[in-house]
Design an enzyme around this catalytic site. Structure first.
Site, PDB file in Angstrom:
ATOM      1  N   ARG A   1       0.833  -1.209   0.000  1.00 16.17           N
ATOM      2  CA  ARG A   1       0.000   0.000   0.000  1.00 16.17           C
ATOM      3  C   ARG A   1       0.869   1.260   0.000  1.00 16.17           C
ATOM      4  O   ARG A   1       0.544   2.254  -0.649  1.00 16.17           O
ATOM      5  CB  ARG A   1      -0.964   0.035   1.196  1.00 16.17           C
TER       6      ARG A   1
ATOM      7  N   GLU B   1       1.994   1.539  -3.406  1.00 16.84           N
ATOM      8  CA  GLU B   1       0.855   1.949  -4.219  1.00 16.84           C
ATOM      9  C   GLU B   1       0.584   3.455  -4.082  1.00 16.84           C
ATOM     10  O   GLU B   1       0.231   4.119  -5.063  1.00 16.84           O
ATOM     11  CB  GLU B   1      -0.378   1.150  -3.794  1.00 16.84           C
TER      12      GLU B   1
ATOM     13  N   SER C   1      15.379  14.717  -0.420  1.00 17.95           N
ATOM     14  CA  SER C   1      16.392  13.779   0.061  1.00 17.95           C
ATOM     15  C   SER C   1      15.765  12.673   0.899  1.00 17.95           C
ATOM     16  O   SER C   1      14.849  12.907   1.684  1.00 17.95           O
ATOM     17  CB  SER C   1      17.426  14.516   0.908  1.00 17.95           C
TER      18      SER C   1
END
Length: 163
Positions: free
Chosen positions: A103, A106, A129
């Site tokens: 997830r 995703e 960064s």
């Protein structure tokens, strides 16, 4: 009896983790300590502390002393195990198979270009960064009693150099 949720490790499911991971997680499990408790003793953020357990962050000499204290691990053994440099990025397959880690992947997959566009508009051409970086996880409960995960990423902005 209180219900304590503790992250544990089945090393057979994570063959790419360093030897130190098994030692650290066993001691964590034996002592029944959360990452929050360990991090409090070490003096670091709980995500940074967990990253040491997974071999994804470098432990300082002071971190090693404090980890040895709180976990009851021999300092010499822990210094040997954590003395090298992390081999980051190998700990999970790609794409990840664990549902929660997937997830997170995703989210970047779905919102990555949106994040990039907004950051470029706010900061110019560059990158955030992941080295000069901090993160934290907080739990928030709304008025209906639903729990929400609040994940904060804070990275130094690095503008691209013209050459």
């Amino acid at each position: 009896m209180s219900n304590i949720n503790l992250a544990t490790l089945d090393i057979s499911e994570h063959p790419n983790l360093p030897t130190s991971s098994a030692v650290l997680f066993k001691a964590k499990d034996d002592k029944k300590l959360s990452f929050e408790k360990i991090a409090s003793h070490v003096g670091r953020n709980e995500v940074a502390t967990a990253a040491i357990f997974y071999g994804q962050a470098k432990a300082s000499a002071e971190d090693i002393v404090r980890l040895a204290e709180v976990l009851g691990i021999d300092h010499g053994q822990l210094a040997f195990l954590l003395g090298g440099f992390p081999d980051r990025g190998k700990s999970v397959p790609f794409p990840p198979k664990d549902p929660l880690i997937y997830r997170l992947y995703e989210i970047v997959q779905n919102y990555g270009y949106a994040y990039k566009a907004v950051m470029n508009e706010k900061f110019g051409d560059g990158i955030m960064s992941a080295i000069s970086f901090s993160t934290k996880v907080e739990k928030e409960t709304d008025k209906d009693g639903n729990d929400w995960a609040v994940v904060t990423w804070r990275g130094k902005w690095l503008p691209y150099s013209r050459f």
